[in-house]
Design a protein around this motif. Structure first.
Motif, PDB file in Angstrom:
ATOM      1  N   GLY A 127       0.674   5.182   0.730  1.00  0.00           N
ATOM      2  CA  GLY A 127      -0.096   6.257   1.337  1.00  0.00           C
ATOM      3  C   GLY A 127       0.310   7.585   0.736  1.00  0.00           C
ATOM      4  O   GLY A 127       1.488   7.829   0.503  1.00  0.00           O
ATOM      5  N   GLU A 176      -2.053  -1.090  -3.665  1.00  0.00           N
ATOM      6  CA  GLU A 176      -3.136  -0.298  -3.093  1.00  0.00           C
ATOM      7  C   GLU A 176      -2.622   1.125  -2.940  1.00  0.00           C
ATOM      8  O   GLU A 176      -1.537   1.336  -2.409  1.00  0.00           O
ATOM      9  CB  GLU A 176      -3.532  -0.862  -1.726  1.00  0.00           C
ATOM     10  N   THR A 193      -8.844   4.655   8.905  1.00  0.00           N
ATOM     11  CA  THR A 193      -9.581   4.343   7.682  1.00  0.00           C
ATOM     12  C   THR A 193      -9.280   5.381   6.610  1.00  0.00           C
ATOM     13  O   THR A 193      -9.305   6.579   6.855  1.00  0.00           O
ATOM     14  CB  THR A 193     -11.097   4.300   7.960  1.00  0.00           C
ATOM     15  N   ARG A 201     -10.852   1.468   3.482  1.00  0.00           N
ATOM     16  CA  ARG A 201     -10.035   0.392   4.046  1.00  0.00           C
ATOM     17  C   ARG A 201      -9.277   0.927   5.254  1.00  0.00           C
ATOM     18  O   ARG A 201      -8.901   2.087   5.312  1.00  0.00           O
ATOM     19  CB  ARG A 201      -9.020  -0.132   3.031  1.00  0.00           C
ATOM     20  N   TRP A 202      -9.017   0.025   6.183  1.00  0.00           N
ATOM     21  CA  TRP A 202      -8.266   0.388   7.387  1.00  0.00           C
ATOM     22  C   TRP A 202      -6.787   0.182   7.137  1.00  0.00           C
ATOM     23  O   TRP A 202      -6.377  -0.753   6.444  1.00  0.00           O
ATOM     24  CB  TRP A 202      -8.717  -0.483   8.563  1.00  0.00           C
ATOM     25  N   GLY A 203      -5.960   1.058   7.689  1.00  0.00           N
ATOM     26  CA  GLY A 203      -4.514   0.946   7.542  1.00  0.00           C
ATOM     27  C   GLY A 203      -3.778   1.549   8.716  1.00  0.00           C
ATOM     28  O   GLY A 203      -4.344   1.735   9.797  1.00  0.00           O
ATOM     29  N   ALA A 204      -2.527   1.873   8.506  1.00  0.00           N
ATOM     30  CA  ALA A 204      -1.640   2.333   9.571  1.00  0.00           C
ATOM     31  C   ALA A 204      -2.115   3.616  10.244  1.00  0.00           C
ATOM     32  O   ALA A 204      -1.777   3.877  11.393  1.00  0.00           O
ATOM     33  CB  ALA A 204      -0.229   2.541   9.012  1.00  0.00           C
ATOM     34  N   SER A 245       3.731   9.507   5.176  1.00  0.00           N
ATOM     35  CA  SER A 245       3.051   9.174   3.921  1.00  0.00           C
ATOM     36  C   SER A 245       3.927   9.447   2.727  1.00  0.00           C
ATOM     37  O   SER A 245       4.754  10.354   2.734  1.00  0.00           O
ATOM     38  CB  SER A 245       1.765   9.986   3.773  1.00  0.00           C
ATOM     39  N   ARG A 282      -3.689   4.802  -1.289  1.00  0.00           N
ATOM     40  CA  ARG A 282      -4.639   5.273  -0.286  1.00  0.00           C
ATOM     41  C   ARG A 282      -4.334   6.700   0.152  1.00  0.00           C
ATOM     42  O   ARG A 282      -3.196   7.118   0.217  1.00  0.00           O
ATOM     43  CB  ARG A 282      -4.537   4.371   0.942  1.00  0.00           C
ATOM     44  N   SER A 298      -9.146   3.846  -0.743  1.00  0.00           N
ATOM     45  CA  SER A 298      -8.154   3.098  -1.507  1.00  0.00           C
ATOM     46  C   SER A 298      -8.614   2.730  -2.909  1.00  0.00           C
ATOM     47  O   SER A 298      -9.806   2.556  -3.148  1.00  0.00           O
ATOM     48  CB  SER A 298      -7.808   1.793  -0.771  1.00  0.00           C
ATOM     49  N   TYR A 335      -5.793   9.403   3.378  1.00  0.00           N
ATOM     50  CA  TYR A 335      -6.581   9.503   4.604  1.00  0.00           C
ATOM     51  C   TYR A 335      -7.255  10.867   4.619  1.00  0.00           C
ATOM     52  O   TYR A 335      -6.681  11.852   4.161  1.00  0.00           O
ATOM     53  CB  TYR A 335      -5.686   9.354   5.840  1.00  0.00           C
ATOM     54  N   CYS A 381       0.833  -1.196   0.000  1.00  0.00           N
ATOM     55  CA  CYS A 381       0.000   0.000   0.000  1.00  0.00           C
ATOM     56  C   CYS A 381       0.869   1.248   0.000  1.00  0.00           C
ATOM     57  O   CYS A 381       1.821   1.348   0.768  1.00  0.00           O
ATOM     58  CB  CYS A 381      -0.908  -0.005   1.230  1.00  0.00           C
TER      59      CYS A 381
END
Length: 146
Positions: free
Chosen positions: A81, A129, A114, A108-111, A141, A131, A117, A133, A79
């Motif tokens: 970011g 992926e 949510t 989607r949930w990540g570090a 990021s 993404r 993505s 936020y 993924c």
């Protein structure tokens, strides 16, 4: 223990296609490319951010390993970011390059909680992926397109 991702390694069969994808569509700067092309280093890399690179291993570095195929069954996806602006720009470049979006936009949930993505594949079929936020950008990021 808290740490940073230093690098990941992708096994590559078509180096030119992968470099074009990562440096063109994903806008990641190449590292050691001239030295690789001159035969001075065994592989090039692309830079995600100040702390993280992706090494692109040519077949000579992985063809005799115990893991079958270029990636085997060990990598599901990775993924990236990024800011919403960079994400929107990437989405436009993917569409312009006719790179299929396999899923998304989807939450989607990540570090960092949510995010929103998109999922797509590189020329070697690695699932990526991308993404963003909704909260302010985090210093960890990726800064693609910024």
């Amino acid at each position: 223990m808290e740490c940073l991702m230093d690098h990941i390694v992708l096994n590559v069969t078509d180096m030119d296609a992968m470099l074009e994808f990562y440096t063109g569509i994903l806008e990641m700067p190449a590292e050691r490319l001239s030295a690789f092309r001159a035969g001075e280093v065994p592989f090039p890399s692309v830079r995600l951010n100040a702390d993280t690179i992706i090494d692109l291993f040519p077949e000579a570095l992985w063809k005799n390993t115990a893991v079958p195929g270029p990636c085997g069954a060990h990598l599901n996806h990775f993924c990236l970011g990024m800011s919403r602006e960079a994400w929107e720009g990437l989405r436009e470049r993917l569409e312009k390059a006719a790179t299929p979006i396999e899923a998304g936009p989807v939450k989607r949930w990540g570090a960092h909680g949510t995010g929103i993505s998109l999922y797509f594949r590189d020329p070697e079929n690695n699932l990526i992926e991308a993404r963003y936020y909704a909260v302010a950008d985090d210093h960890r990021s990726c800064r693609l397109g910024s």
